[in-house]
Design a protein around this motif. Structure first.
Motif, PDB file in Angstrom:
ATOM      1  N   GLU A 183       0.822  -1.219   0.000  1.00 22.04           N
ATOM      2  CA  GLU A 183       0.000   0.000   0.000  1.00 22.04           C
ATOM      3  C   GLU A 183       0.849   1.258   0.000  1.00 22.04           C
ATOM      4  O   GLU A 183       0.553   2.236  -0.703  1.00 22.04           O
ATOM      5  N   LYS A 184       1.943   1.254   0.756  1.00 16.89           N
ATOM      6  CA  LYS A 184       2.741   2.474   0.898  1.00 16.89           C
ATOM      7  C   LYS A 184       3.437   2.879  -0.401  1.00 16.89           C
ATOM      8  O   LYS A 184       3.877   4.023  -0.545  1.00 16.89           O
ATOM      9  N   HIS A 185       3.544   1.944  -1.352  1.00 18.76           N
ATOM     10  CA  HIS A 185       4.189   2.266  -2.628  1.00 18.76           C
ATOM     11  C   HIS A 185       3.180   2.596  -3.730  1.00 18.76           C
ATOM     12  O   HIS A 185       3.580   2.948  -4.837  1.00 18.76           O
ATOM     13  N   ARG A 186       1.893   2.472  -3.417  1.00 17.51           N
ATOM     14  CA  ARG A 186       0.874   2.752  -4.422  1.00 17.51           C
ATOM     15  C   ARG A 186       0.666   4.251  -4.594  1.00 17.51           C
ATOM     16  O   ARG A 186       0.865   5.028  -3.660  1.00 17.51           O
ATOM     17  N   ARG A 187       0.255   4.622  -5.776  1.00 18.11           N
ATOM     18  CA  ARG A 187      -0.055   6.024  -6.068  1.00 18.11           C
ATOM     19  C   ARG A 187      -1.571   6.196  -6.052  1.00 18.11           C
ATOM     20  O   ARG A 187      -2.308   5.406  -6.647  1.00 18.11           O
ATOM     21  N   VAL A 188      -2.043   7.194  -5.362  1.00 22.96           N
ATOM     22  CA  VAL A 188      -3.478   7.475  -5.316  1.00 22.96           C
ATOM     23  C   VAL A 188      -3.919   8.008  -6.675  1.00 22.96           C
ATOM     24  O   VAL A 188      -3.307   8.936  -7.222  1.00 22.96           O
ATOM     25  N   MET A 189      -4.980   7.416  -7.211  1.00 25.47           N
ATOM     26  CA  MET A 189      -5.465   7.820  -8.527  1.00 25.47           C
ATOM     27  C   MET A 189      -6.310   9.084  -8.424  1.00 25.47           C
ATOM     28  O   MET A 189      -7.016   9.291  -7.427  1.00 25.47           O
ATOM     29  N   THR A 190      -6.254   9.907  -9.457  1.00 27.58           N
ATOM     30  CA  THR A 190      -7.118  11.085  -9.500  1.00 27.58           C
ATOM     31  C   THR A 190      -8.541  10.650  -9.860  1.00 27.58           C
ATOM     32  O   THR A 190      -8.772   9.516 -10.308  1.00 27.58           O
ATOM     33  N   GLU A 191      -9.484  11.544  -9.702  1.00 28.17           N
ATOM     34  CA  GLU A 191     -10.881  11.233 -10.024  1.00 28.17           C
ATOM     35  C   GLU A 191     -11.033  10.880 -11.492  1.00 28.17           C
ATOM     36  O   GLU A 191     -11.736   9.924 -11.854  1.00 28.17           O
ATOM     37  N   ASP A 192     -10.364  11.630 -12.365  1.00 24.16           N
ATOM     38  CA  ASP A 192     -10.451  11.356 -13.803  1.00 24.16           C
ATOM     39  C   ASP A 192      -9.808  10.020 -14.151  1.00 24.16           C
ATOM     40  O   ASP A 192     -10.312   9.279 -15.002  1.00 24.16           O
ATOM     41  N   GLU A 193      -8.680   9.716 -13.505  1.00 19.94           N
ATOM     42  CA  GLU A 193      -8.001   8.446 -13.772  1.00 19.94           C
ATOM     43  C   GLU A 193      -8.852   7.252 -13.347  1.00 19.94           C
ATOM     44  O   GLU A 193      -8.874   6.220 -14.013  1.00 19.94           O
ATOM     45  N   ASN A 194      -9.590   7.406 -12.257  1.00 17.79           N
ATOM     46  CA  ASN A 194     -10.443   6.325 -11.776  1.00 17.79           C
ATOM     47  C   ASN A 194     -11.621   6.056 -12.709  1.00 17.79           C
ATOM     48  O   ASN A 194     -12.220   4.981 -12.664  1.00 17.79           O
ATOM     49  N   LYS A 195     -11.932   7.007 -13.551  1.00 19.07           N
ATOM     50  CA  LYS A 195     -13.042   6.834 -14.494  1.00 19.07           C
ATOM     51  C   LYS A 195     -12.619   6.102 -15.768  1.00 19.07           C
ATOM     52  O   LYS A 195     -13.461   5.728 -16.579  1.00 19.07           O
ATOM     53  N   LEU A 196     -11.321   5.923 -15.942  1.00 19.80           N
ATOM     54  CA  LEU A 196     -10.835   5.292 -17.164  1.00 19.80           C
ATOM     55  C   LEU A 196     -11.238   3.829 -17.213  1.00 19.80           C
ATOM     56  O   LEU A 196     -11.335   3.141 -16.196  1.00 19.80           O
ATOM     57  N   PHE A 197     -11.447   3.332 -18.448  1.00 20.63           N
ATOM     58  CA  PHE A 197     -11.796   1.934 -18.646  1.00 20.63           C
ATOM     59  C   PHE A 197     -10.782   1.274 -19.567  1.00 20.63           C
ATOM     60  O   PHE A 197     -10.095   1.922 -20.367  1.00 20.63           O
ATOM     61  N   SER A 210       5.205   3.429  -7.167  1.00 22.66           N
ATOM     62  CA  SER A 210       6.571   3.907  -7.377  1.00 22.66           C
ATOM     63  C   SER A 210       7.373   2.928  -8.227  1.00 22.66           C
ATOM     64  O   SER A 210       8.511   3.210  -8.585  1.00 22.66           O
ATOM     65  N   LEU A 211       6.760   1.778  -8.547  1.00 25.37           N
ATOM     66  CA  LEU A 211       7.356   0.806  -9.472  1.00 25.37           C
ATOM     67  C   LEU A 211       6.393   0.595 -10.639  1.00 25.37           C
ATOM     68  O   LEU A 211       5.830  -0.491 -10.815  1.00 25.37           O
ATOM     69  N   PRO A 212       6.189   1.605 -11.472  1.00 23.62           N
ATOM     70  CA  PRO A 212       5.135   1.520 -12.494  1.00 23.62           C
ATOM     71  C   PRO A 212       5.363   0.426 -13.532  1.00 23.62           C
ATOM     72  O   PRO A 212       4.394  -0.093 -14.087  1.00 23.62           O
ATOM     73  N   ALA A 213       6.615   0.060 -13.790  1.00 22.98           N
ATOM     74  CA  ALA A 213       6.883  -0.917 -14.851  1.00 22.98           C
ATOM     75  C   ALA A 213       6.433  -2.324 -14.502  1.00 22.98           C
ATOM     76  O   ALA A 213       6.268  -3.160 -15.393  1.00 22.98           O
ATOM     77  N   ILE A 214       6.216  -2.598 -13.194  1.00 19.21           N
ATOM     78  CA  ILE A 214       5.828  -3.956 -12.809  1.00 19.21           C
ATOM     79  C   ILE A 214       4.484  -3.986 -12.079  1.00 19.21           C
ATOM     80  O   ILE A 214       4.041  -5.054 -11.649  1.00 19.21           O
ATOM     81  N   THR A 215       3.816  -2.829 -11.962  1.00 20.86           N
ATOM     82  CA  THR A 215       2.527  -2.772 -11.272  1.00 20.86           C
ATOM     83  C   THR A 215       1.410  -2.848 -12.294  1.00 20.86           C
ATOM     84  O   THR A 215       1.260  -1.962 -13.137  1.00 20.86           O
ATOM     85  N   HIS A 216       0.617  -3.932 -12.234  1.00 28.27           N
ATOM     86  CA  HIS A 216      -0.476  -4.100 -13.184  1.00 28.27           C
ATOM     87  C   HIS A 216      -1.613  -3.142 -12.817  1.00 28.27           C
ATOM     88  O   HIS A 216      -1.590  -2.500 -11.763  1.00 28.27           O
ATOM     89  N   VAL A 217      -2.618  -3.062 -13.678  1.00 30.99           N
ATOM     90  CA  VAL A 217      -3.672  -2.069 -13.487  1.00 30.99           C
ATOM     91  C   VAL A 217      -4.505  -2.319 -12.235  1.00 30.99           C
ATOM     92  O   VAL A 217      -5.211  -1.422 -11.766  1.00 30.99           O
ATOM     93  N   ASP A 218      -4.441  -3.530 -11.671  1.00 32.36           N
ATOM     94  CA  ASP A 218      -5.154  -3.819 -10.426  1.00 32.36           C
ATOM     95  C   ASP A 218      -4.216  -3.807  -9.220  1.00 32.36           C
ATOM     96  O   ASP A 218      -4.528  -4.378  -8.175  1.00 32.36           O
TER      97      ASP A 218
END
Length: 613
Positions: free
Chosen positions: A490-504, A515-523
């Motif tokens: 949890e401590k390494h996750r980035r909080v999504m913006t409202e607009d980003e949370n609406k993406l499909f 903070s490790l975007p290259a290995i973090t899947h969309v879930d």
């Protein structure tokens, strides 16, 4: 006692050698033939295993084949009789192959083995194990457990599609089975086919696509396709499928149920519908596997569970079973698919057929040697081979090569890494890997599109120092074979913006989630590999050096190949892939190669060199 195990003539042919109960060597034929999922007789893999032990075929006590051809032929005949006259087209297509070679597999195997030794005593030395027994043996005997329940799940062996075995010491007995055509593996493959991916190779794409969708069709699948019982046993409604009687996996009734035709991979784009379908069958798979595990626990009271069969490569389901805490301990065979059947056949030959004792490794360790069971090349041989191939390289000292590679990773370069023995199984585990910086927001897209030449949605796995795994992921245990998915901490996750949370769907891809975007899947998940100093000291040293430069004890790890190509085996394979892709640095043994220093005339076009998988 020397036992050679062989899996062949369906897909993913392989060979494994067990000497006095110890796994000495194992490799898939595709790595030598350079033909993905090669189903042919594994002559190169056999030659390698014998050479690794310094023996000839006549020095082997027994050769064990991983299934029983006559039982498979019985299934073919009985299936046709059950559905006749429907299905004559597929029956007619299969019969010539069976009558020409598969039905007389003992003769075929003896002929092939006589090429290694003309006087090979196949009559007394050639043995056959049932398919699911081979899977179960591959899971239990190398495991760190004295006693365990063993769950195997795949498409189909002879008749069996799912089995429960109980292992204790050197004994292993199958207690319960589900039979064809009721198969979790074939159900998943049906959806692989329906979404336009290749059966028996594209299932992992479906798993990778699932997090982009919503499981909207889970109830539809469970209400119509699957009659699921509380203990995990199930039956499939065959009126929706075509694999018993036709040449495809699904039929028009299946397509009508979901409201769209089969996706044509060469013409139709992936849409939100396909992502939702992927999410739904993934959830159904997890529900079935969970019920199977709970049913096994209730029936047997076992504390330990071993898994094998192709479905055991579904690392998302594996991770959820682990987190549910149904069993105290879980161990998954790294070569869980048909290739691993060769190892299981050899171990079944040693322990079950010959009654030889079993020694558990102890200290919670398995006996797979990190799955580093393939060929290794000495430094002088590497230099000679690269020179012959026209490569330009520097030879560095032990510490220098680690430092230079760590710096290249910190500079966000894509690095081809070929070290030590080749891995056995479908995953690259730091022996034949392409590595990258997990902190880079562009690394996933770069590796997918410019290095691997594959679909942009495909996730990459992290290799993390075992001692650091709990720092980065919601996992505090061993996962050496990249067969468990765990959430990023949890401590390494980035909080999504409202607009980003609406993406499909695929729009989610370009949004960094940690903070490790290259290995973090969309879930927020990752397919974790823990790196252990005792099984791969050089890879451990590299990640430690990268951590020293960056503070991050994690690297991106993907298999050293492009889409449709088997993982590289030799220095020449590594150099060709390096020159045919946009890998920027290649490290083979102590040889360090930079792309800009290579002969331009040796560049290759690997983007279109292999049939798509």
């Amino acid at each position: 006692m020397r036992i050679l195990g062989i899996s062949a003539l369906y897909h993913d042919s392989a060979c494994a050698l067990v000497v006095d109960g110890t796994v000495v060597a194992a490799a898939q034929e595709e790595r030598f033939s350079r033909k993905k999922h090669d189903a042919g007789f594994p002559e190169h893999a056999i030659a390698y295993c014998l050479a690794e032990a310094g023996i000839q075929l006549n020095d082997v006590d027994h050769v064990v084949f991983y299934d029983k051809p006559f039982l498979k032929f019985e299934r073919l005949l009985e299936t046709y009789v059950s559905f006749a006259p429907k299905g004559f087209t597929s029956f007619k297509a299969a019969m010539p192959v069976w009558l020409k070679e598969k039905l007389f597999q003992k003769d075929l195997l003896s002929r092939e083995l006589k090429r290694f030794a003309n006087d090979f005593d196949w009559l007394n030395k050639l043995l056959f194990a049932e398919h699911h027994l081979s899977h179960a043996a591959s899971a239990f005997f190398p495991s760190p457990f004295e006693d365990a329940a063993v769950l195997t799940m795949d498409g189909v062996g002879e008749w069996t599609t799912t089995s429960l075995a109980m292992g204790s010491g050197n004994r292993l007995e199958i207690h319960k089975e589900l039979h064809f055509p009721h198969s979790l593996g074939l159900l998943y493959s049906a959806f692989t086919y329906y979404t336009g991916f290749k059966v028996n190779s594209g299932e992992y794409k479906l798993m990778g696509l699932a997090p982009y969708g919503e499981p909207k069709y889970t109830k539809l699948i469970l209400d119509n396709l699957v009659d699921l019982k509380e203990d995990g046993s199930f039956r499939l409604d065959q009126s929706y499928f075509d694999y018993c009687t036709g040449l495809t996996m699904t039929n028009d009734r299946f397509a009508a149920l979901f409201g769209q035709p089969v996706r044509r991979a060469d013409k139709d784009q992936l849409t939100q519908f396909h992502m939702d379908i992927a999410a739904s069958i993934q959830e159904v798979t997890e529900i079935i596997v969970s019920k199977l595990c709970r049913g096994i626990k209730a029936e047997t009271g076992a504390k330990n569970l071993c898994l094998a069969g192709g479905v055991a490569l579904n690392c998302v389901a594996n991770g959820k079973i682990l987190r549910q805490g149904i069993f105290d301990n879980i161990w998954i065979q790294p070569a869980a698919g048909d290739a691993g059947g060769a190892l299981g056949a050899a171990l079944a030959g040693y322990h079950l057929f010959k009654g030889q004792p079993r020694q558990v490794a102890g200290n919670g360790k398995d006996s797979m040697k990190g799955s580093y069971l393939g060929p290794v090349f000495e430094q002088a041989d590497i230099e000679a081979r690269l020179t012959q191939a026209g490569a330009r390289f520097s030879v560095l000292g032990e510490d220098e090569v680690i430092a230079a590679t760590a710096q290249a990773l910190a500079d966000e370069k894509a690095v081809g890494w070929m070290q030590g023995r080749m891995e056995f199984g479908p995953r690259a585990l730091g022996g034949r890997s392409i590595l990258g910086d997990p902190r880079s927001p562009s690394m996933q897209k770069t590796l997918n599109l410019k290095v691997k030449y594959r679909e942009s949605f495909r996730p990459f796995a992290p290799s993390v120092l075992r001692e650091d795994v709990a720092e980065w992921f919601d996992l505090d245990g061993d996962s050496p074979y990249m067969l468990l998915v765990a959430p990023v901490a949890e401590k390494h996750r980035r909080v999504m913006t409202e607009d980003e949370n609406k993406l499909f769907g695929i729009d989610k891809l370009n949004v960094p989630r940690s903070s490790l975007p290259a290995i973090t899947h969309v879930d927020y998940s990752a397919r974790v590999q823990t790196i252990h100093a005792d099984t791969n000291p050089r890879y451990h040293a590299l990640i430690s050096a990268f951590k020293g430069l960056t503070g991050c004890g994690v690297v991106v790890n993907t298999s050293f190949n492009v889409r449709g190509e088997p993982i590289v085996c030799t220095p020449e394979d590594a150099f060709r892939c390096f020159m045919g892709s946009e890998i920027e640095v290649l490290v083979v043994g102590n040889c360090f190669l930079k792309k800009e220093e290579q002969d331009e005339g040796l560049k290759l076009d690997y983007k279109n060199a292999f049939e798509l998988d």
